[in-house]
Design a protein around this motif. Structure first.
Motif, PDB file in Angstrom:
ATOM      1  N   GLY A  81       0.783  -1.212   0.000  1.00  0.00           N
ATOM      2  CA  GLY A  81       0.000   0.000   0.000  1.00  0.00           C
ATOM      3  C   GLY A  81       0.821   1.271   0.000  1.00  0.00           C
ATOM      4  O   GLY A  81       0.282   2.366  -0.155  1.00  0.00           O
ATOM      5  N   ASN A  82       2.147   1.167   0.152  1.00  0.00           N
ATOM      6  CA  ASN A  82       3.009   2.340   0.124  1.00  0.00           C
ATOM      7  C   ASN A  82       3.847   2.335  -1.154  1.00  0.00           C
ATOM      8  O   ASN A  82       3.725   3.205  -1.991  1.00  0.00           O
ATOM      9  CB  ASN A  82       3.906   2.368   1.369  1.00  0.00           C
ATOM     10  CG  ASN A  82       4.754   3.622   1.451  1.00  0.00           C
ATOM     11  OD1 ASN A  82       5.247   4.133   0.452  1.00  0.00           O
ATOM     12  ND2 ASN A  82       4.945   4.130   2.657  1.00  0.00           N
ATOM     13  N   ALA A 129      -2.337   1.858   5.590  1.00  0.00           N
ATOM     14  CA  ALA A 129      -3.410   2.799   5.311  1.00  0.00           C
ATOM     15  C   ALA A 129      -4.531   2.098   4.548  1.00  0.00           C
ATOM     16  O   ALA A 129      -4.287   1.252   3.684  1.00  0.00           O
ATOM     17  CB  ALA A 129      -2.878   3.976   4.502  1.00  0.00           C
ATOM     18  N   ALA A 130      -5.764   2.433   4.898  1.00  0.00           N
ATOM     19  CA  ALA A 130      -6.971   1.888   4.258  1.00  0.00           C
ATOM     20  C   ALA A 130      -7.261   0.449   4.669  1.00  0.00           C
ATOM     21  O   ALA A 130      -8.200  -0.164   4.156  1.00  0.00           O
ATOM     22  CB  ALA A 130      -6.914   1.992   2.741  1.00  0.00           C
ATOM     23  N   VAL A 131      -6.482  -0.123   5.578  1.00  0.00           N
ATOM     24  CA  VAL A 131      -6.768  -1.463   6.095  1.00  0.00           C
ATOM     25  C   VAL A 131      -7.364  -1.318   7.488  1.00  0.00           C
ATOM     26  O   VAL A 131      -6.755  -0.710   8.373  1.00  0.00           O
ATOM     27  CB  VAL A 131      -5.504  -2.336   6.152  1.00  0.00           C
ATOM     28  CG1 VAL A 131      -5.815  -3.666   6.824  1.00  0.00           C
ATOM     29  CG2 VAL A 131      -4.956  -2.564   4.755  1.00  0.00           C
ATOM     30  N   SER A 132      -8.565  -1.848   7.686  1.00  0.00           N
ATOM     31  CA  SER A 132      -9.232  -1.794   8.981  1.00  0.00           C
ATOM     32  C   SER A 132     -10.146  -2.999   9.082  1.00  0.00           C
ATOM     33  O   SER A 132     -10.274  -3.789   8.140  1.00  0.00           O
ATOM     34  CB  SER A 132     -10.028  -0.496   9.128  1.00  0.00           C
ATOM     35  OG  SER A 132     -11.052  -0.418   8.145  1.00  0.00           O
ATOM     36  N   ALA A 147      -8.581   0.642  13.068  1.00  0.00           N
ATOM     37  CA  ALA A 147      -7.562   0.842  12.038  1.00  0.00           C
ATOM     38  C   ALA A 147      -6.227   1.051  12.760  1.00  0.00           C
ATOM     39  O   ALA A 147      -6.113   0.761  13.960  1.00  0.00           O
ATOM     40  CB  ALA A 147      -7.925   2.036  11.161  1.00  0.00           C
ATOM     41  N   ASN A 148      -5.235   1.536  12.057  1.00  0.00           N
ATOM     42  CA  ASN A 148      -3.889   1.685  12.614  1.00  0.00           C
ATOM     43  C   ASN A 148      -3.896   2.531  13.883  1.00  0.00           C
ATOM     44  O   ASN A 148      -4.433   3.639  13.892  1.00  0.00           O
ATOM     45  CB  ASN A 148      -2.981   2.330  11.558  1.00  0.00           C
ATOM     46  CG  ASN A 148      -1.522   2.282  11.946  1.00  0.00           C
ATOM     47  OD1 ASN A 148      -1.123   2.819  12.977  1.00  0.00           O
ATOM     48  ND2 ASN A 148      -0.710   1.656  11.113  1.00  0.00           N
ATOM     49  N   SER A 157     -12.859  -8.191   8.037  1.00  0.00           N
ATOM     50  CA  SER A 157     -12.231  -7.094   7.309  1.00  0.00           C
ATOM     51  C   SER A 157     -12.473  -7.287   5.821  1.00  0.00           C
ATOM     52  O   SER A 157     -12.593  -8.423   5.344  1.00  0.00           O
ATOM     53  CB  SER A 157     -10.725  -7.047   7.590  1.00  0.00           C
ATOM     54  OG  SER A 157     -10.077  -6.071   6.814  1.00  0.00           O
ATOM     55  N   GLN A 182     -10.237  -6.548   3.685  1.00  0.00           N
ATOM     56  CA  GLN A 182      -8.928  -6.814   3.090  1.00  0.00           C
ATOM     57  C   GLN A 182      -8.334  -8.065   3.723  1.00  0.00           C
ATOM     58  O   GLN A 182      -8.663  -8.411   4.861  1.00  0.00           O
ATOM     59  CB  GLN A 182      -7.975  -5.638   3.319  1.00  0.00           C
ATOM     60  CG  GLN A 182      -8.435  -4.322   2.719  1.00  0.00           C
ATOM     61  CD  GLN A 182      -9.333  -3.534   3.655  1.00  0.00           C
ATOM     62  OE1 GLN A 182      -9.353  -3.771   4.842  1.00  0.00           O
ATOM     63  NE2 GLN A 182     -10.066  -2.589   3.102  1.00  0.00           N
TER      64      GLN A 182
END
Length: 454
Positions: free
Chosen positions: A153-154, A383-386, A407-408, A437, A439
């Motif tokens: 994701g980065n 980011a965007a993973v929850s 989330a994070n 989730s 993801q």
């Protein structure tokens, strides 16, 4: 892979001939964390539960040509990527009539391969490199490797998040390279973009003519910690923690862990550095990398992605209003136990992703209804993973009586206590913590849970 990821593009494959072997028996004092034996029908893709198939010339939003200058287009076609029906994975580079090269690259869904404190993690595969040498092999770049979880994701944080090249080879040379990438690029403590590397010829038969086992060990049982590379059980490369400043080591090892990759690239920085521009007109397509198995073990502890059972509940059950340590489950699916740095120390449950669960038997709520649930949780998810932490009673598929989203939180050991209202509960029940989730990536660690009337 990242912007200037010279080290290699990874891949595991094996020759479908008659060289298939089962995942080796787990050695005494070790436990199997994860494995894939590549059993399945011929001409089918590897398990989608275990592997993500990468396609195209880059990650979305990531550096072009996978950051290495390789030229092939990765596909999900069974012409490039398939099981052979005899217990092997086959990754085959092909060249079209128009001259376009295609190949395949896969990465594990799990991105949490990391030893617990005081343990050793062993990552191993048995592979036959593409059986091609000389001018016909120019541009072939097979690899078996690992990337730090924050890369997902980065795609621009390489090499700081770390890369372990367990098996890398180019141009059909009878040699295996082991490489560590870390720090900054260019230069830095890992001498980027080359990395800290060592290589040697494969023992006995050449790397291309036979299967060999390639192993990487991350040893947190010694001080300073060590990283070691092996071929057929013979160590040929090592580095240790004392070679790096604290920030570099922490950036490489302090995150959730690593995901594994298998691929065969064509052309790019590494093969070109040794032979000029590759591939050439003499390069022969269609020579697969064969992968017999991939397995991950850890010393001295039991971590398994399948349900496991632990000691029974003590007489009288567990008081719902007490602090219930997550690692005191009676059964689980998909998680691991690891050392925590949270207040009070001890252990937490980690590697939690969609579909995982924990079971706690004999939880006694008493006659006054409990209406709130609290859990001590942490997350280093990208980011965007929850996801949702859910409470169910008496069945992992029963109705959700309460949940909260997470989330994070700032890191896998950055803890916070999160409350959630629940439907009133009395009496004694089996409590399930379930995790949902959108993801596949890990999204939460759990240290403890408790219930209260308000």
């Amino acid at each position: 892979m990242a912007a200037v990821l010279l080290a290699l593009t990874g891949l595991l494959v094996k020759v479908a001939i008659s060289a298939s072997a089962a995942v080796p028996a787990t050695p005494a004092g070790w436990s199997l964390v994860w494995s894939d034996d590549f059993n399945g029908s011929a001409n089918t893709l590897p398990s989608s539960s275990n592997w993500i198939v990468d396609t195209g010339h880059a990650y979305p939003g990531g550096p072009g040509n996978w950051g290495t200058g390789e030229i092939q287009n990765y596909t999900s076609s069974t012409s490039n990527l398939s099981l052979d029906g005899a217990g092997n994975l086959r990754i085959t580079p092909l060249r079209s009539a128009s001259g376009e090269w295609t190949s395949a690259r896969v990465e594990t869904r799990r991105a949490d391969f990391k030893p617990a404190d005081g343990r050793v993690l062993r990552i191993e595969s048995r592979i036959q490199m593409p059986n091609v040498t000389g001018d016909a092999a120019l541009g072939y770049w097979p690899a078996f490797w690992a990337l730090g979880a924050p890369y997902r994701g980065n795609y621009w944080n390489w090499p700081g998040i770390g890369e372990f090249d367990i098996m890398e080879n180019v141009n059909g040379i009878n040699s295996v390279w082991g490489v560590l990438h870390c720090g900054v690029n260019p230069g830095g403590p890992c001498n980027e973009t080359s990395g800290l590397a060592a290589n040697r010829a494969c023992p006995g038969s050449t790397c291309q003519a036979a299967y060999h086992s390639y192993r990487f060990e991350w040893d947190r049982s010694v001080s300073p910690n060590q990283l070691r590379w092996y071929v057929d059980g013979q160590q040929f490369h090592s580095v240790n923690q004392s070679q790096f400043d604290a920030a570099t080591w922490s950036n490489m090892t302090g995150h959730a862990g690593y995901f594994l990759l298998l691929n065969v690239a064509m052309g790019g920085a590494f093969p070109n550095a040794l032979a000029g521009q590759t591939p050439t007109a003499a390069t022969v397509p269609g020579r697969p990398m064969m992968v017999d198995y991939v397995a991950v073990w850890q010393s001295g502890t039991t971590t398994s992605p399948t349900p496991t059972v632990t000691p029974t509940v003590p007489p009288g059950g567990v008081d719902a209003r007490s602090t219930i340590q997550a690692e005191r489950y009676q059964a689980q699916s998909g998680t691991i136990v690891e050392t925590t740095t949270d207040t009070g120390g001890g252990q937490n449950i980690g590697a939690i992703s969609n579909g995982d669960w924990l079971r706690f038997d004999g939880v006694n709520f008493g006659s006054e209804a409990a209406r709130q649930f609290r859990a001590r949780v942490a997350s280093g998810a990208a980011a965007a993973v929850s996801g949702l932490v859910q409470v169910r009673l008496d069945s992992p598929t029963g109705a959700v009586i309460g949940d909260f989203a997470l989330a994070n939180t700032g890191g896998w050991q950055s803890w916070r206590t999160v409350p959630a209202n629940i439907t009133g509960v009395t009496g004694t029940h089996t409590v399930y913590l379930t995790f949902s989730s959108g993801q596949p990536a890990d999204f939460v660690n759990v240290n403890w849970l408790t219930f209260s009337t308000a």
